[in-house]
Write a protein that holds these residues in place. Structure first.
Motif, mmCIF file in Angstrom:
data_model
loop_
_atom_site.group_PDB
_atom_site.id
_atom_site.type_symbol
_atom_site.label_atom_id
_atom_site.label_comp_id
_atom_site.label_asym_id
_atom_site.label_seq_id
_atom_site.Cartn_x
_atom_site.Cartn_y
_atom_site.Cartn_z
ATOM 1 N N ILE A 43 0.861 -1.304 -0.054
ATOM 2 C CA ILE A 43 0.173 0.022 0.091
ATOM 3 C C ILE A 43 0.989 1.160 -0.065
ATOM 4 O O ILE A 43 1.889 1.389 0.946
ATOM 5 N N THR A 44 0.626 2.060 -0.734
ATOM 6 C CA THR A 44 1.379 3.267 -1.060
ATOM 7 C C THR A 44 1.749 4.100 0.358
ATOM 8 O O THR A 44 0.763 4.394 0.974
ATOM 9 N N GLY A 45 2.762 4.534 0.544
ATOM 10 C CA GLY A 45 3.210 5.305 1.656
ATOM 11 C C GLY A 45 3.035 4.471 3.130
ATOM 12 O O GLY A 45 3.005 5.039 4.181
ATOM 13 N N VAL A 46 3.037 3.184 3.031
ATOM 14 C CA VAL A 46 2.958 2.285 4.218
ATOM 15 C C VAL A 46 4.371 1.243 4.303
ATOM 16 O O VAL A 46 4.485 0.756 3.428
ATOM 17 N N GLU A 47 4.978 1.398 5.203
ATOM 18 C CA GLU A 47 6.186 0.630 5.496
ATOM 19 C C GLU A 47 5.756 -1.047 5.953
ATOM 20 O O GLU A 47 6.243 -2.004 4.977
ATOM 21 N N LYS A 48 5.005 -1.267 6.772
ATOM 22 C CA LYS A 48 4.635 -2.565 7.419
ATOM 23 C C LYS A 48 2.965 -2.629 7.303
ATOM 24 O O LYS A 48 2.452 -1.517 7.912
ATOM 25 N N ILE A 49 2.545 -3.829 6.939
ATOM 26 C CA ILE A 49 1.186 -4.186 7.009
ATOM 27 C C ILE A 49 0.882 -5.159 7.773
ATOM 28 O O ILE A 49 1.472 -6.347 7.449
ATOM 29 N N ILE A 50 0.070 -5.377 8.876
ATOM 30 C CA ILE A 50 -0.360 -6.611 9.587
ATOM 31 C C ILE A 50 -1.773 -6.767 9.478
ATOM 32 O O ILE A 50 -2.631 -5.684 9.929
ATOM 33 N N PRO A 101 -14.824 11.546 4.956
ATOM 34 C CA PRO A 101 -13.414 12.261 4.942
ATOM 35 C C PRO A 101 -13.299 13.071 3.762
ATOM 36 O O PRO A 101 -13.868 12.812 2.830
ATOM 37 N N ARG A 102 -12.469 14.010 3.866
ATOM 38 C CA ARG A 102 -11.972 14.765 2.858
ATOM 39 C C ARG A 102 -11.149 14.271 1.651
ATOM 40 O O ARG A 102 -10.602 13.217 1.773
ATOM 41 N N LEU A 103 -11.231 14.695 0.465
ATOM 42 C CA LEU A 103 -10.230 14.182 -0.650
ATOM 43 C C LEU A 103 -9.265 14.995 -0.817
ATOM 44 O O LEU A 103 -9.227 16.398 -0.761
ATOM 45 N N SER A 104 -8.023 14.400 -1.230
ATOM 46 C CA SER A 104 -6.971 15.152 -1.751
ATOM 47 C C SER A 104 -7.060 15.803 -2.940
ATOM 48 O O SER A 104 -7.912 15.567 -3.725
ATOM 49 N N PRO A 111 -7.467 10.205 5.482
ATOM 50 C CA PRO A 111 -7.764 9.458 6.545
ATOM 51 C C PRO A 111 -8.353 10.474 7.981
ATOM 52 O O PRO A 111 -8.004 11.678 7.729
ATOM 53 N N MET A 112 -8.959 9.907 8.825
ATOM 54 C CA MET A 112 -9.378 10.678 9.804
ATOM 55 C C MET A 112 -8.699 9.964 11.011
ATOM 56 O O MET A 112 -8.616 8.863 11.197
ATOM 57 N N SER A 113 -8.450 11.065 11.721
ATOM 58 C CA SER A 113 -7.417 10.691 13.086
ATOM 59 C C SER A 113 -7.788 10.879 14.269
ATOM 60 O O SER A 113 -8.735 11.858 14.605
ATOM 61 N N ASN A 114 -7.556 10.165 15.282
ATOM 62 C CA ASN A 114 -7.846 10.361 16.565
ATOM 63 C C ASN A 114 -6.755 9.710 17.581
ATOM 64 O O ASN A 114 -6.221 8.550 17.251
ATOM 65 N N TYR A 115 -6.610 9.990 18.732
ATOM 66 C CA TYR A 115 -5.319 9.480 19.694
ATOM 67 C C TYR A 115 -4.024 9.278 18.807
ATOM 68 O O TYR A 115 -3.258 8.286 19.327
ATOM 69 N N GLY A 116 -3.779 9.851 17.813
ATOM 70 C CA GLY A 116 -2.424 9.745 17.039
ATOM 71 C C GLY A 116 -2.480 8.791 16.186
ATOM 72 O O GLY A 116 -1.446 8.291 15.650
ATOM 73 N N VAL A 150 -6.596 5.683 -0.920
ATOM 74 C CA VAL A 150 -6.368 6.443 0.636
ATOM 75 C C VAL A 150 -4.970 6.745 0.702
ATOM 76 O O VAL A 150 -3.785 6.343 0.376
ATOM 77 N N ASP A 151 -4.739 8.202 0.724
ATOM 78 C CA ASP A 151 -3.496 8.681 1.059
ATOM 79 C C ASP A 151 -3.187 8.889 2.456
ATOM 80 O O ASP A 151 -3.525 9.574 3.314
ATOM 81 N N TRP A 152 -2.390 7.700 2.941
ATOM 82 C CA TRP A 152 -1.879 7.853 4.285
ATOM 83 C C TRP A 152 -0.998 8.589 4.793
ATOM 84 O O TRP A 152 -0.632 8.751 5.725
#
Length: 297
Positions: A43-50, A101-104, A111-116, A150-152
């Motif tokens: 997935i673009t912009g993601v190092e590790k996927i679990i 969610p908004r669009l880039s 993405p929508m964020s909470n608690y970091g 999704v633009d992470w």
């Protein structure tokens, strides 16, 4: 006639048990595309996927996935969680988020964020009470959008909260995405453990590394007499399954009303009770996963 029907049924099962659901020839010399399979990619912009999975619903998989993503954030990683359950998304409730969610500028979902933690879910794209009454092709299209549109913005680790079972969604994800590992959540209950074995075998069939099992609701500690009770059965069954399949038991999450209650309030345990033994259990699991997939800060 019954014999012929059984033979056809077993032939179908054998075909579906392979990575290629169409039963096309498998060979190391035949490219995936020629075997009817897409190329796996990150997935673009993601190092590790679990991937966090369970073959049975109601075992607390989404709660574990949410707390795991929060544990990574607490450890200093850029963390995210993707809710791939199209029909029963849980992440908006667990993270106390709503709205669209908004669009880039590239028409990617933001993405929508909470608690970091950055989050994305079908729950943001449909009404809170609106049922998703879709057929398979529409579900797969929605899944494609969640996986690839999704633009992470750069993540160290993305947790995929998979729906229960071993069906279309799980197969599509494992065929399209390079997963760094998978985790199966179960309770000590015999029925849940039997289904967990199906999940173990599924990930083996599709060649996804299995990081281990998480045993949720393992023991109940009475707040009055402090006696431990195995409400859903002995932990020995899960340990035996891990031994048989040569996988690790990553940790036990105690049965405590606050673990479920924190999630219902939209503030999971790792955030709401960071110093509790329950939060520590999630942190310990996150540290084990950190070493297994080679996460680096």
């Amino acid at each position: 006639m019954a014999t012929i029907q059984r033979r056809l049924f077993h032939q179908t099962l054998r075909a579906l048990s392979h990575e290629n659901p169409l039963g096309l020839p498998k060979s190391g010399s035949i490219p995936r595309m020629q075997r009817g399979l897409p190329e796996r990619r990150k997935i673009t912009g993601v190092e590790k996927i679990i991937a966090v999975s369970s073959a049975k619903g109601g075992v607390g998989k989404s709660t574990v996935a949410a707390n795991l993503s929060l544990a990574f954030a607490r450890m200093g990683y850029r963390s995210g969680i993707l809710d791939t359950d199209i029909f029963g998304p849980s992440i908006p409730t667990l993270f106390d988020l709503d709205g669209e969610p908004r669009l880039s500028s590239q028409n990617q979902l933001l993405p929508m964020s909470n608690y970091g933690v950055k989050t994305m879910s079908m729950g943001y794209l449909v009404g809170a009470d609106a049922p998703v009454v879709w057929r398979g092709l529409m579900v797969m299209k929605a899944l494609q959008q969640l996986l690839h549109e999704v633009d992470w913005g750069g993540l160290d680790v993305l947790v995929l909260d998979l729906p229960p079972g071993t069906g279309d969604t799980q197969l599509s994800i494992t065929q399209q995405i390079i997963l760094d590992g998978s985790i199966i959540v179960t309770t000590p209950h015999t029925l849940a453990v039997k289904d967990a074995v199906k999940g173990i075998n599924m990930f083996k069939m599709v060649n996804v590394p299995l990081l281990g099992l998480v045993q949720n609701m393992s023991l109940f500690n009475c707040p009055h007499c402090h006696h431990d009770t195995a409400v859903f059965g002995s932990n020995d069954l899960v340990k035996e399954i891990c031994r048989q399949h040569s996988i690790e038991l990553l940790g036990d999450i105690p049965l405590h009303q606050n673990v479920g209650g924190d999630g219902q309030k939209g503030k999971p345990t790792v955030v709401s009770e960071p110093d509790s033994d329950r939060a520590q259990a999630f942190m310990d699991i996150a540290r084990l996963v950190e070493s297994k997939v080679g996460l680096k800060r």
